[in-house]
Write a protein that holds these residues in place. Structure first.
Motif, PDB file in Angstrom:
ATOM      1  N   GLY A 257       1.389   1.096   4.808  1.00 22.45           N
ATOM      2  CA  GLY A 257       1.121  -0.211   5.403  1.00 22.45           C
ATOM      3  C   GLY A 257       1.126  -0.171   6.924  1.00 22.45           C
ATOM      4  N   LYS A 258       0.360  -1.062   7.511  1.00 23.48           N
ATOM      5  CA  LYS A 258       0.293  -1.164   8.976  1.00 23.48           C
ATOM      6  C   LYS A 258       1.484  -1.941   9.549  1.00 23.48           C
ATOM      7  CE  LYS A 258      -4.759  -0.861   9.153  1.00 23.48           C
ATOM      8  NZ  LYS A 258      -4.735   0.518   8.844  1.00 23.48           N
ATOM      9  N   THR A 259       2.170  -2.681   8.695  1.00 23.14           N
ATOM     10  CA  THR A 259       3.382  -3.398   9.093  1.00 23.14           C
ATOM     11  C   THR A 259       4.575  -2.790   8.348  1.00 23.14           C
ATOM     12  OG1 THR A 259       3.078  -5.022   7.329  1.00 23.14           O
ATOM     13  CG2 THR A 259       2.114  -5.551   9.481  1.00 23.14           C
ATOM     14  N   PRO A 260       5.804  -2.986   8.839  1.00 24.31           N
ATOM     15  CA  PRO A 260       6.968  -2.424   8.146  1.00 24.31           C
ATOM     16  C   PRO A 260       7.055  -2.909   6.689  1.00 24.31           C
ATOM     17  CG  PRO A 260       7.593  -3.186  10.326  1.00 24.31           C
ATOM     18  CD  PRO A 260       6.175  -3.650  10.090  1.00 24.31           C
ATOM     19  N   PHE A 261       7.505  -2.020   5.842  1.00 25.94           N
ATOM     20  CA  PHE A 261       7.690  -2.328   4.426  1.00 25.94           C
ATOM     21  C   PHE A 261       8.669  -3.489   4.276  1.00 25.94           C
ATOM     22  CE2 PHE A 261      10.029  -1.628   0.429  1.00 25.94           C
ATOM     23  CZ  PHE A 261       8.978  -1.631  -0.465  1.00 25.94           C
TER      24      PHE A 261
ATOM     25  N   LYS B  53       4.671   7.483  -0.597  1.00 22.33           N
ATOM     26  CA  LYS B  53       4.174   7.366   0.774  1.00 22.33           C
ATOM     27  C   LYS B  53       3.556   6.007   1.105  1.00 22.33           C
ATOM     28  CE  LYS B  53       1.990   9.871   4.422  1.00 22.33           C
ATOM     29  NZ  LYS B  53       0.866  10.602   4.871  1.00 22.33           N
ATOM     30  N   TYR B  54       4.406   5.150   1.637  1.00 23.18           N
ATOM     31  CA  TYR B  54       3.976   3.837   2.093  1.00 23.18           C
ATOM     32  C   TYR B  54       3.015   3.994   3.273  1.00 23.18           C
ATOM     33  CZ  TYR B  54       4.231  -0.868   4.073  1.00 23.18           C
ATOM     34  OH  TYR B  54       3.926  -2.108   4.563  1.00 23.18           O
TER      35      TYR B  54
ATOM     36  N   PRO C 167       0.804  -1.234   0.000  1.00 19.33           N
ATOM     37  CA  PRO C 167       0.000   0.000   0.000  1.00 19.33           C
ATOM     38  C   PRO C 167       0.838   1.286   0.000  1.00 19.33           C
ATOM     39  CG  PRO C 167       0.000  -0.975   2.185  1.00 19.33           C
ATOM     40  CD  PRO C 167       0.794  -1.896   1.299  1.00 19.33           C
ATOM     41  N   PHE C 168       0.670   2.080  -1.045  1.00 14.77           N
ATOM     42  CA  PHE C 168       1.227   3.429  -1.121  1.00 14.77           C
ATOM     43  C   PHE C 168       0.056   4.388  -1.346  1.00 14.77           C
ATOM     44  CE2 PHE C 168       5.213   1.281  -1.708  1.00 14.77           C
ATOM     45  CZ  PHE C 168       6.177   2.179  -1.286  1.00 14.77           C
ATOM     46  N   THR C 169       0.179   5.625  -0.864  1.00 12.05           N
ATOM     47  CA  THR C 169      -0.888   6.610  -1.001  1.00 12.05           C
ATOM     48  C   THR C 169      -1.169   6.939  -2.466  1.00 12.05           C
ATOM     49  OG1 THR C 169      -0.327   7.607   1.107  1.00 12.05           O
ATOM     50  CG2 THR C 169      -1.621   8.950  -0.395  1.00 12.05           C
ATOM     51  N   LYS C 170      -0.101   7.121  -3.245  1.00  8.35           N
ATOM     52  CA  LYS C 170      -0.269   7.566  -4.628  1.00  8.35           C
ATOM     53  C   LYS C 170       0.630   6.773  -5.562  1.00  8.35           C
ATOM     54  CE  LYS C 170       0.176  11.593  -7.560  1.00  8.35           C
ATOM     55  NZ  LYS C 170       0.727  12.914  -7.718  1.00  8.35           N
ATOM     56  N   TRP C 171       0.026   6.197  -6.593  1.00 13.24           N
ATOM     57  CA  TRP C 171       0.776   5.503  -7.642  1.00 13.24           C
ATOM     58  C   TRP C 171       0.839   6.418  -8.858  1.00 13.24           C
ATOM     59  CZ3 TRP C 171       3.140   0.746  -7.118  1.00 13.24           C
ATOM     60  CH2 TRP C 171       2.893   0.093  -5.905  1.00 13.24           C
TER      61      TRP C 171
END
Length: 193
Positions: free
Chosen positions: A146-150, A143-144, A39-43
């Motif tokens: 994710g709820k867990t580390p990348f 802007k990643y 998950p990133f905010t903007k692709w």
């Protein structure tokens, strides 16, 4: 032609290499696979894929003719060269990167030479030189979230073949914040053979 908080009769400009359509199409397909689990905010919109050479910022429109003249001069001083799509990488904190991108490979010496010539010519017109070291890349997401580390190990290239192209021009882009595509070519500068 609104671009955020620009002054009247100005444009947000930068000089770049456009990513050719077939390369952009392949990159877009790879990104579709990543969007599912990363998950990133903007692709980045596929038509906006590019390699920045020099960010110029908010520029009064009456300065564009002189800018185009020096960029034409640069184009006449260089020869076409080949680039390749590189590996996946990130900028920012490893656990929550701010940018996901593809590196650039191939004749990066010629690319850096072109970039340096453009910077030198635009500095003469009172544009600012970037303080950071030049790191050519193609931004694909920002802007990643994710709820867990990348997890960096998720970034493996799905391309089986080497994606390469011949650089035969660079362009002056203007930015239209919030539009798709966001970047519009003001002028293209063919590199003489």
């Amino acid at each position: 032609m609104s671009s955020g908080n620009l002054l009247p009769d100005s444009q947000r400009l930068f000089v770049a290499l456009k990513v050719p359509e077939p390369i952009g199409y392949t990159l877009q397909n790879e990104c579709k696979q990543y969007k599912i689990g990363i998950p990133f905010t903007k692709w980045t919109y596929s038509e906006d894929y590019h390699i920045t050479l020099q960010f110029l910022g908010d520029t009064e429109s009456n300065r564009i003719p002189a800018l185009c003249e020096v960029l034409n001069n640069v184009a006449s001083e260089v020869k076409p060269f080949k680039l390749e799509m590189g590996t996946w990488d990130t900028f920012g904190v490893p656990e929550a990167p701010r940018v996901l991108y593809r590196t650039v490979a191939g004749n990066t010496t010629r690319l850096e030479c072109l970039q340096q010539k453009i910077v030198e010519s635009t500095v003469e017109l009172q544009f600012n030189k970037e303080a950071r070291k030049y790191r050519p890349h193609i931004t694909v997401a920002r802007k990643y979230t994710g709820k867990t580390p990348f997890q960096r190990d998720l970034l493996i290239s799905s391309s089986v073949e080497t994606l390469s192209w011949c650089v035969s021009e660079f362009v002056l882009f203007t930015t239209h914040i919030g539009s798709k595509p966001m970047y519009e070519v003001v002028e293209a500068f063919p590199i003489k053979v």
